[in-house]
Design a protein around this motif. Structure first.
Motif, PDB file in Angstrom:
ATOM      1  N   TYR A   1     -16.716 -58.167  46.185  1.00 60.21           N
ATOM      2  CA  TYR A   1     -16.717 -59.572  45.745  1.00 60.21           C
ATOM      3  C   TYR A   1     -17.269 -60.494  46.832  1.00 60.21           C
ATOM      4  N   ALA A   2     -16.746 -60.338  48.051  1.00 55.14           N
ATOM      5  CA  ALA A   2     -17.130 -61.258  49.127  1.00 55.14           C
ATOM      6  C   ALA A   2     -18.589 -61.049  49.525  1.00 55.14           C
ATOM      7  N   GLY A   3     -18.978 -59.767  49.686  1.00 55.94           N
ATOM      8  CA  GLY A   3     -20.339 -59.464  50.137  1.00 55.94           C
ATOM      9  C   GLY A   3     -21.391 -59.927  49.133  1.00 55.94           C
TER      10      GLY A   3
ATOM     11  N   ILE B   1     -25.606 -53.673  53.265  1.00 55.42           N
ATOM     12  CA  ILE B   1     -25.263 -52.254  53.443  1.00 55.42           C
ATOM     13  C   ILE B   1     -23.980 -51.941  52.668  1.00 55.42           C
ATOM     14  N   ASP B   2     -24.019 -50.892  51.864  1.00 55.91           N
ATOM     15  CA  ASP B   2     -22.802 -50.408  51.192  1.00 55.91           C
ATOM     16  C   ASP B   2     -22.904 -48.891  51.077  1.00 55.91           C
ATOM     17  N   LYS B   3     -21.754 -48.234  51.067  1.00 58.11           N
ATOM     18  CA  LYS B   3     -21.788 -46.769  50.969  1.00 58.11           C
ATOM     19  C   LYS B   3     -22.128 -46.297  49.560  1.00 58.11           C
ATOM     20  N   HIS B   4     -21.952 -47.181  48.582  1.00 57.53           N
ATOM     21  CA  HIS B   4     -22.324 -46.828  47.203  1.00 57.53           C
ATOM     22  C   HIS B   4     -23.595 -47.585  46.816  1.00 57.53           C
ATOM     23  N   ASP B   5     -24.281 -47.076  45.787  1.00 55.84           N
ATOM     24  CA  ASP B   5     -25.436 -47.848  45.308  1.00 55.84           C
ATOM     25  C   ASP B   5     -25.045 -48.730  44.123  1.00 55.84           C
TER      26      ASP B   5
ATOM     27  N   THR C   1     -22.869 -45.502  55.016  1.00 55.38           N
ATOM     28  CA  THR C   1     -21.471 -45.766  55.369  1.00 55.38           C
ATOM     29  C   THR C   1     -21.435 -46.341  56.774  1.00 55.38           C
ATOM     30  N   VAL C   2     -20.765 -47.480  56.916  1.00 57.58           N
ATOM     31  CA  VAL C   2     -20.677 -48.129  58.231  1.00 57.58           C
ATOM     32  C   VAL C   2     -19.522 -47.508  59.022  1.00 57.58           C
ATOM     33  N   ASP C   3     -19.792 -47.186  60.288  1.00 58.47           N
ATOM     34  CA  ASP C   3     -18.742 -46.657  61.165  1.00 58.47           C
ATOM     35  C   ASP C   3     -18.116 -47.751  62.012  1.00 58.47           C
TER      36      ASP C   3
ATOM     37  N   GLY D   1     -13.050 -61.717  52.885  1.00 64.31           N
ATOM     38  CA  GLY D   1     -12.445 -60.834  51.880  1.00 64.31           C
ATOM     39  C   GLY D   1     -11.202 -60.154  52.440  1.00 64.31           C
ATOM     40  N   ASP D   2     -10.957 -58.934  51.998  1.00 64.29           N
ATOM     41  CA  ASP D   2      -9.704 -58.248  52.343  1.00 64.29           C
ATOM     42  C   ASP D   2      -9.602 -57.826  53.809  1.00 64.29           C
ATOM     43  N   VAL D   3     -10.681 -57.953  54.570  1.00 68.69           N
ATOM     44  CA  VAL D   3     -10.603 -57.635  56.009  1.00 68.69           C
ATOM     45  C   VAL D   3     -10.263 -58.881  56.841  1.00 68.69           C
TER      46      VAL D   3
ATOM     47  N   THR E   1      -7.092 -61.496  47.748  1.00 69.71           N
ATOM     48  CA  THR E   1      -7.422 -61.379  46.314  1.00 69.71           C
ATOM     49  C   THR E   1      -8.933 -61.472  46.132  1.00 69.71           C
ATOM     50  N   ALA E   2      -9.368 -61.094  44.948  1.00 74.03           N
ATOM     51  CA  ALA E   2     -10.789 -61.237  44.618  1.00 74.03           C
ATOM     52  C   ALA E   2     -11.170 -62.723  44.618  1.00 74.03           C
ATOM     53  N   GLN E   3     -10.239 -63.534  44.145  1.00 75.68           N
ATOM     54  CA  GLN E   3     -10.507 -64.972  44.048  1.00 75.68           C
ATOM     55  C   GLN E   3     -10.843 -65.580  45.415  1.00 75.68           C
TER      56      GLN E   3
ATOM     57  N   VAL F   1      -6.854 -65.475  28.974  1.00 74.81           N
ATOM     58  CA  VAL F   1      -7.234 -66.087  30.256  1.00 74.81           C
ATOM     59  C   VAL F   1      -7.652 -65.004  31.254  1.00 74.81           C
ATOM     60  N   LYS F   2      -6.908 -63.897  31.266  1.00 78.25           N
ATOM     61  CA  LYS F   2      -7.220 -62.810  32.214  1.00 78.25           C
ATOM     62  C   LYS F   2      -8.662 -62.325  32.002  1.00 78.25           C
ATOM     63  N   LYS F   3      -9.032 -62.162  30.725  1.00 78.26           N
ATOM     64  CA  LYS F   3     -10.401 -61.682  30.457  1.00 78.26           C
ATOM     65  C   LYS F   3     -11.440 -62.734  30.860  1.00 78.26           C
TER      66      LYS F   3
HETATM   67  C1  LIG Z   1      -5.982 -52.540  40.454  1.00 79.43           C
HETATM   68  C2  LIG Z   1      -6.241 -53.823  41.192  1.00 79.43           C
HETATM   69  C3  LIG Z   1      -6.093 -55.023  40.525  1.00 79.43           C
HETATM   70  C4  LIG Z   1      -6.359 -56.222  41.192  1.00 79.43           C
HETATM   71  N1  LIG Z   1      -6.235 -57.387  40.480  1.00 79.43           N
HETATM   72  C5  LIG Z   1      -6.595 -58.555  41.058  1.00 79.43           C
HETATM   73  C6  LIG Z   1      -6.574 -59.771  40.298  1.00 79.43           C
HETATM   74  O1  LIG Z   1      -6.176 -59.783  39.123  1.00 79.43           O
HETATM   75  N2  LIG Z   1      -6.985 -60.901  40.910  1.00 79.43           N
HETATM   76  C7  LIG Z   1      -7.441 -60.926  42.207  1.00 79.43           C
HETATM   77  O2  LIG Z   1      -7.855 -62.004  42.679  1.00 79.43           O
HETATM   78  N3  LIG Z   1      -7.456 -59.805  42.957  1.00 79.43           N
HETATM   79  C8  LIG Z   1      -7.039 -58.622  42.424  1.00 79.43           C
HETATM   80  N4  LIG Z   1      -7.074 -57.453  43.171  1.00 79.43           N
HETATM   81  C9  LIG Z   1      -7.459 -57.524  44.593  1.00 79.43           C
HETATM   82  C10 LIG Z   1      -8.961 -57.517  44.741  1.00 79.43           C
HETATM   83  O3  LIG Z   1      -9.528 -56.443  44.040  1.00 79.43           O
HETATM   84  C11 LIG Z   1      -9.371 -57.457  46.219  1.00 79.43           C
HETATM   85  O4  LIG Z   1      -8.739 -58.513  46.899  1.00 79.43           O
HETATM   86  C12 LIG Z   1     -10.885 -57.565  46.339  1.00 79.43           C
HETATM   87  O5  LIG Z   1     -11.498 -56.415  45.783  1.00 79.43           O
HETATM   88  C13 LIG Z   1     -11.347 -57.728  47.779  1.00 79.43           C
HETATM   89  O6  LIG Z   1     -12.729 -57.966  47.761  1.00 79.43           O
HETATM   90  P1  LIG Z   1     -13.670 -57.605  48.989  1.00 79.43           P
HETATM   91  O7  LIG Z   1     -15.011 -58.147  48.671  1.00 79.43           O
HETATM   92  O8  LIG Z   1     -13.013 -57.991  50.259  1.00 79.43           O
HETATM   93  O9  LIG Z   1     -13.708 -56.011  49.034  1.00 79.43           O
HETATM   94  P2  LIG Z   1     -13.985 -54.872  47.951  1.00 79.43           P
HETATM   95  O10 LIG Z   1     -13.984 -55.406  46.575  1.00 79.43           O
HETATM   96  O11 LIG Z   1     -12.982 -53.814  48.293  1.00 79.43           O
HETATM   97  O12 LIG Z   1     -15.451 -54.362  48.336  1.00 79.43           O
HETATM   98  C14 LIG Z   1     -15.683 -53.695  49.539  1.00 79.43           C
HETATM   99  C15 LIG Z   1     -17.050 -53.052  49.494  1.00 79.43           C
HETATM  100  O13 LIG Z   1     -17.300 -52.425  50.749  1.00 79.43           O
HETATM  101  C16 LIG Z   1     -17.819 -51.128  50.567  1.00 79.43           C
HETATM  102  N5  LIG Z   1     -17.400 -50.328  51.729  1.00 79.43           N
HETATM  103  C17 LIG Z   1     -16.133 -50.075  52.122  1.00 79.43           C
HETATM  104  N6  LIG Z   1     -16.143 -49.376  53.271  1.00 79.43           N
HETATM  105  C18 LIG Z   1     -17.432 -49.182  53.602  1.00 79.43           C
HETATM  106  C19 LIG Z   1     -18.086 -48.550  54.710  1.00 79.43           C
HETATM  107  N7  LIG Z   1     -17.393 -47.986  55.705  1.00 79.43           N
HETATM  108  N8  LIG Z   1     -19.436 -48.537  54.739  1.00 79.43           N
HETATM  109  C20 LIG Z   1     -20.151 -49.119  53.743  1.00 79.43           C
HETATM  110  N9  LIG Z   1     -19.585 -49.731  52.693  1.00 79.43           N
HETATM  111  C21 LIG Z   1     -18.248 -49.771  52.625  1.00 79.43           C
HETATM  112  C22 LIG Z   1     -17.209 -50.653  49.250  1.00 79.43           C
HETATM  113  O14 LIG Z   1     -18.022 -49.652  48.642  1.00 79.43           O
HETATM  114  C23 LIG Z   1     -17.176 -51.953  48.443  1.00 79.43           C
HETATM  115  O15 LIG Z   1     -18.371 -52.123  47.720  1.00 79.43           O
HETATM  116  C24 LIG Z   1      -6.779 -56.238  42.544  1.00 79.43           C
HETATM  117  C25 LIG Z   1      -6.924 -55.007  43.221  1.00 79.43           C
HETATM  118  C26 LIG Z   1      -6.663 -53.818  42.571  1.00 79.43           C
HETATM  119  C27 LIG Z   1      -6.836 -52.509  43.294  1.00 79.43           C
END
Ligand SMILES: Cc1cc2nc3c(=O)[nH]c(=O)nc-3n(C[C@H](O)[C@H](O)[C@H](O)COP(=O)(O)OP(=O)(O)OC[C@H]3O[C@@H](n4cnc5c(N)ncnc54)[C@H](O)[C@@H]3O)c2cc1C
Length: 401
Positions: A11-13, A32-36, A76-78, A296-298, A313-315, A373-375
């Motif tokens: 989401y963030a990237g 850069i991402d480990k998946h395409d 994959t980033v180390d 994002g989550d980091v 959160t994704a938001q 709303v969720k959808k």
């Molecule tokens: C089941 C579930 C339900 C959720 N429901 C909600 C919700 O309703 N509302 C909400 O706001 N949040 C929700 N969340 C939380 C939300 O999904 C996360 O907060 C969000 O995905 C974080 O986004 P991000 O961009 O930080 O990372 P991510 O979405 O985790 O993306 C990280 C990316 O980095 C890549 N990556 C990881 N490691 C490496 C590496 N070493 N090298 C290269 N690439 C790498 C991955 O492939 C991925 O594409 C939910 C989470 C889960 C698991």
């Protein structure tokens, strides 16, 4: 021309990428991402239960890459070497940057519980989620051959937001599993072991109880105030306190959803961190590195009203990605960065495809309207990363039931 590198196409990237591509700044971007493919992590429970095929919650990263301005690299980033401004990948490849956005997302948090990595299934990416679904189907087939009821039991460890959404989807999928096992859906038992007694603290007690009571009514056996102490092969060991007797549930499917931490790349890169998260500066840049943004989550961002970091959160990830890109655009233009601010729009938890509960702003919603709303929220986040094309092909438009 400045080189901007984005790590992670979550989401963030992708939100950051979209902003950098939209703005005609004089820079080249390497993503850069480990998946395409990008996957909607918020929908992983739907793939894990078989409610959705993985293709419905993911799309090709190249679909959103403007090839004139961006190069996508599947690696994959180390770690990140901030001193030398380069990213080091697993295969030894190095990518240098002027500006960096670290958006590598979450990993499963085991809290050091023995046996989790070996004997429990985690749900942190699409491959994991798909593995859970295939595993459950296989256990149902094995029940048919053996009549051993452990094959019909599913244990979810952790009743946080993710665990609750997963259980809702599992309940809904029971009839499908029952067909494979050739049993009555009621024979498939879903258990949950959770350490806390006050579930879903992001919602008030009444709202949290609405979701939890639904799961109980639908037959989920919820053990709260119980800590999982160890996972053994086909066995969840738990107890209330250290002096209490150990209890166990034997089951062939054990899913670990007790919590998440940030990517291990954060610690490997030497950032000052706690559980894979960096306490970022108010403009989202890393302490000591004005050209490195962590989002994002980091990232941990302090909510000054509660003096606690905002929940990941994704938001908030989408907002952070957008803000980091904006700040880089300002820096390239020789301007100063701006502080990040966030106001939650609320959050809604699904329990199956037609039920949900949560908050829109501060207004509680539940039942079918909440599901609607969720959808809409899912479609909005898809629009913010994938644009109209992905939303039209992967969005949720089954609003009416
Ligand atoms: C089941 C579930 C339900 C959720 N429901 C909600 C919700 O309703 N509302 C909400 O706001 N949040 C929700 N969340 C939380 C939300 O999904 C996360 O907060 C969000 O995905 C974080 O986004 P991000 O961009 O930080 O990372 P991510 O979405 O985790 O993306 C990280 C990316 O980095 C890549 N990556 C990881 N490691 C490496 C590496 N070493 N090298 C290269 N690439 C790498 C991955 O492939 C991925 O594409 C939910 C989470 C889960 C698991």
């Amino acid at each position: 021309m400045k080189e901007v590198v984005i790590l992670g196409a979550g989401y963030a990237g992708l939100r950051a990428l979209k902003e950098l591509q939209r703005h005609r700044t004089d820079c080249h971007v390497t993503l850069i991402d480990k998946h395409d493919y990008h996957y909607e992590a918020t929908d992983l429970h739907e793939v894990a239960t078989g409610m959705q095929h993985r293709s419905r919650i993911s799309y090709d990263i190249n679909d959103v890459v403007d090839r004139e301005r961006t190069t996508f690299v599947q690696e994959t980033v180390d770690k990140v070497d901030c001193e030398n401004q380069k990213v080091i990948c697993t295969n030894g490849k190095e990518v240098t940057y002027d500006y960096l956005i670290v958006a590598l997302g979450f990993e499963s948090e085991t809290f050091g519980t023995p046996g989790v990595d070996e004997y429990a299934l985690s749900m942190t990416n699409v491959d994991d989620a798909e593995k859970i679904y295939h595993h459950i189907c296989e256990q149902m087939q094995l029940y048919k051959q053996t009549q051993d009821e452990d094959f019909l039991k599913i244990v979810v460890c952790g009743a946080g937001f993710t665990g609750v959404e997963l259980m809702g989807a599992l309940v809904e999928a029971k009839p499908e599993y029952a067909k494979i096992a050739d049993v009555n859906p009621a024979q498939i038992e879903i258990y949950c072991v959770e350490a806390s007694t006050r579930l879903l603290p992001m919602f008030n007690e009444k709202l949290a109880s609405y979701g939890i009571d639904h799961l109980k009514e639908w037959g989920v056996k919820l053990y709260t105030g119980m800590r999982v102490k160890e996972i053994k092969p086909n066995l969840v060991m738990y107890r209330a306190g250290d002096d209490d007797p150990m209890k166990e549930i034997s089951a062939r499917t054990i899913i670990w959803t007790t919590g998440v931490r940030g990517s291990k790349v954060i610690a490997a890169s030497g950032f000052s961190e706690k559980r894979g998260r960096v306490m970022v500066k108010d403009d989202l840049s890393a302490p000591d590195h004005d050209n490195v943004y962590i989002v994002g989550d980091v990232a941990a961002v302090m909510d000054t009203s509660t003096q606690r970091p905002y929940p990941t959160t994704a938001q908030i990830s989408l907002k952070m990605g957008h803000h980091a890109a904006k700040n880089i655009i300002r820096q390239i233009a020789g301007q100063s960065t701006e502080p990040f601010s966030f106001k939650s729009l609320g959050s809604v938890a699904s329990i199956g495809n037609t039920h949900a509960f949560g908050l829109v702003g501060t207004t509680p919603i539940k039942g079918y309207p909440a599901s609607f709303v969720k959808k809409a929220i899912m479609d909005k986040s898809l629009l913010e990363t994938g644009g109209v094309k992905e939303t039209m092909s992967k969005g949720r438009f089954d609003f009416y039931h």
